[in-house]
Design a protein around this motif. Structure first.
Motif, PDB file in Angstrom:
ATOM      1  N   GLY A  92       0.866  -1.195   0.034  1.00 23.46           N
ATOM      2  CA  GLY A  92       0.059   0.040   0.003  1.00 23.46           C
ATOM      3  C   GLY A  92       0.942   1.182   0.134  1.00 23.46           C
ATOM      4  N   PHE A  93       0.327   2.113  -0.527  1.00 27.85           N
ATOM      5  CA  PHE A  93       1.146   3.568  -0.646  1.00 27.85           C
ATOM      6  C   PHE A  93       0.245   4.754  -0.215  1.00 27.85           C
ATOM      7  N   VAL A  94       0.871   5.494   0.549  1.00 32.13           N
ATOM      8  CA  VAL A  94       0.411   6.849   0.641  1.00 32.13           C
ATOM      9  C   VAL A  94       1.353   7.982   0.524  1.00 32.13           C
ATOM     10  N   PHE A  95       0.893   8.903   0.080  1.00 29.79           N
ATOM     11  CA  PHE A  95       1.787  10.118  -0.418  1.00 29.79           C
ATOM     12  C   PHE A  95       1.317  11.449   0.154  1.00 29.79           C
ATOM     13  N   GLN A  96       2.535  12.328   0.193  1.00 35.19           N
ATOM     14  CA  GLN A  96       2.012  13.672   0.660  1.00 35.19           C
ATOM     15  C   GLN A  96       0.968  14.488  -0.178  1.00 35.19           C
ATOM     16  N   ALA A  97       0.834  14.040  -1.273  1.00 36.25           N
ATOM     17  CA  ALA A  97      -0.199  14.819  -2.376  1.00 36.25           C
ATOM     18  C   ALA A  97      -1.618  14.261  -2.343  1.00 36.25           C
ATOM     19  N   PHE A  98      -1.645  13.162  -1.440  1.00 34.20           N
ATOM     20  CA  PHE A  98      -3.099  12.292  -1.494  1.00 34.20           C
ATOM     21  C   PHE A  98      -3.255  11.740  -2.813  1.00 34.20           C
ATOM     22  N   THR A 105     -15.987  10.003  -5.723  1.00 40.17           N
ATOM     23  CA  THR A 105     -16.264  10.010  -4.228  1.00 40.17           C
ATOM     24  C   THR A 105     -15.039   9.390  -3.338  1.00 40.17           C
ATOM     25  N   ALA A 106     -15.107   9.615  -2.108  1.00 40.27           N
ATOM     26  CA  ALA A 106     -14.216   9.157  -1.188  1.00 40.27           C
ATOM     27  C   ALA A 106     -14.371   7.451  -1.326  1.00 40.27           C
ATOM     28  N   GLU A 107     -15.658   7.002  -1.395  1.00 35.79           N
ATOM     29  CA  GLU A 107     -15.977   5.410  -1.329  1.00 35.79           C
ATOM     30  C   GLU A 107     -15.416   5.017  -2.688  1.00 35.79           C
ATOM     31  N   GLN A 108     -15.493   5.849  -3.986  1.00 37.15           N
ATOM     32  CA  GLN A 108     -15.177   5.187  -5.116  1.00 37.15           C
ATOM     33  C   GLN A 108     -13.503   5.344  -5.396  1.00 37.15           C
ATOM     34  N   ASN A 109     -12.954   6.388  -4.593  1.00 38.28           N
ATOM     35  CA  ASN A 109     -11.458   6.361  -4.393  1.00 38.28           C
ATOM     36  C   ASN A 109     -10.973   4.943  -3.731  1.00 38.28           C
ATOM     37  N   VAL A 110     -11.587   4.582  -2.669  1.00 39.74           N
ATOM     38  CA  VAL A 110     -11.283   3.492  -1.882  1.00 39.74           C
ATOM     39  C   VAL A 110     -11.348   2.253  -2.655  1.00 39.74           C
ATOM     40  N   ALA A 111     -12.398   2.270  -3.587  1.00 32.77           N
ATOM     41  CA  ALA A 111     -12.594   1.170  -4.261  1.00 32.77           C
ATOM     42  C   ALA A 111     -11.805   0.889  -5.327  1.00 32.77           C
ATOM     43  N   VAL A 133     -11.264   4.834   9.258  1.00 21.94           N
ATOM     44  CA  VAL A 133     -10.358   6.134   9.366  1.00 21.94           C
ATOM     45  C   VAL A 133     -10.993   7.291   9.828  1.00 21.94           C
ATOM     46  N   GLY A 134     -12.469   6.801  10.425  1.00 23.87           N
ATOM     47  CA  GLY A 134     -13.234   7.776  10.756  1.00 23.87           C
ATOM     48  C   GLY A 134     -14.013   8.716  10.016  1.00 23.87           C
ATOM     49  N   LEU A 135     -14.403   8.190   8.654  1.00 22.34           N
ATOM     50  CA  LEU A 135     -15.173   8.739   7.491  1.00 22.34           C
ATOM     51  C   LEU A 135     -16.280   7.877   7.275  1.00 22.34           C
ATOM     52  N   GLU A 150      -9.130  14.735   5.978  1.00 17.74           N
ATOM     53  CA  GLU A 150      -9.739  13.977   5.438  1.00 17.74           C
ATOM     54  C   GLU A 150      -9.304  13.216   4.031  1.00 17.74           C
ATOM     55  N   GLN A 151      -8.905  14.202   3.385  1.00 15.53           N
ATOM     56  CA  GLN A 151      -8.386  13.417   2.072  1.00 15.53           C
ATOM     57  C   GLN A 151      -7.225  12.503   2.313  1.00 15.53           C
ATOM     58  N   GLN A 152      -6.286  12.602   3.344  1.00 17.50           N
ATOM     59  CA  GLN A 152      -5.386  11.966   3.506  1.00 17.50           C
ATOM     60  C   GLN A 152      -5.788  10.628   4.240  1.00 17.50           C
TER      61      GLN A 152
END
Length: 248
Positions: A92-98, A105-111, A133-135, A150-152
């Protein structure tokens, strides 16, 4: 010898960029282990090899010498297609720029990682990931309707939806204010403690590194120092200052 608790292992890893007289050695003979259920912060002066270490450990860059093993798989034996599949399923990857898709949507991004893998995501699974993650109530919002923190959090949920062996975070709080940074770092710490997730985070911030249970300090492409346990801001800052003084 790799054990079942070695999520990621690097043996004598060397990485160069360029060739001939212009060659730059970014990593030289780096050997280290990122064990299951640990949170490691990787720090060092500018040009010390932090990002290169993350890219090599994650299989984003091929090493010139040595070996990288992720979740028991030696990356040197994989072709590009196999390497892409391993990263998709086990990293998994998490970056500074999200790096969220603005029209989704948030749900679609997670999918997205599941859809890229040809899997049909279950809505309950996506809502659970956002809830983690509290969202849980923000799944229908697009990135532009969410705060930076929230984006992160959405980015973290997206990174964890495939249940990866390791989560790599590259300056995950670099674009956030102090309070929001603490919230995101507390979330990462909680994911390690409650779920046994392995997290490797590159950061320049000693305060961020206090959330890790191990701090790996690089200088000139080599491991120069290591702090184990939850070190204080003062201890981490002093070690960093000493490395930077030598580098100047």
């Amino acid at each position: 010898m790799t054990t079942s608790t070695d999520t990621v292992r690097l043996w004598s890893v060397t990485k160069q960029y360029g060739s001939g007289a212009q060659a730059v050695t970014a990593l030289e003979g780096v050997t280290t282990i990122f064990s299951q259920g640990t949170f490691t912060a990787v720090m060092g002066p500018s040009g010390s090899g932090k990002s290169t270490l993350l890219h090599c450990a994650a299989g984003l860059d091929r090493v010139d010498d040595g070996k990288v093993v992720i979740d028991g798989t030696d990356l040197s034996g994989l072709n590009e297609t196999e390497l892409t599949l391993l990263r998709r399923e086990r990293v998994g990857f998490v970056f500074q720029a999200f790096n969220l898709v603005s029209v989704l949507t948030a749900e679609q991004n997670v999918a997205l990682p599941l859809r890229l893998a040809g899997r049909r995501p279950e809505r309950g699974q996506l809502l659970a990931a956002l809830g983690e993650v509290g969202l849980g109530s923000r799944g229908g919002h697009r990135p532009g309707e969410l705060s930076g923190g929230e984006q992160q959090r959405v980015a973290i949920a997206r990174a964890l939806i495939t249940r990866p062996a390791v989560l790599f975070a590259d300056e995950p709080t670099g674009a956030l204010d102090t309070k929001t940074s603490r919230d995101v770092l507390s979330l990462l710490r909680d994911i390690v403690d409650r779920h046994g997730q392995t997290v490797v985070m590159v950061t320049h911030d000693p305060a961020a590194a206090t959330y890790a249970d191990r701090v790996l300090l690089l200088a000139d492409g080599r491991i120069a120092d290591e702090l184990r346990g939850r070190a204080s801001v003062e201890t981490i800052a002093a070690r960093m200052a000493a490395l930077e003084a030598v580098a100047c």
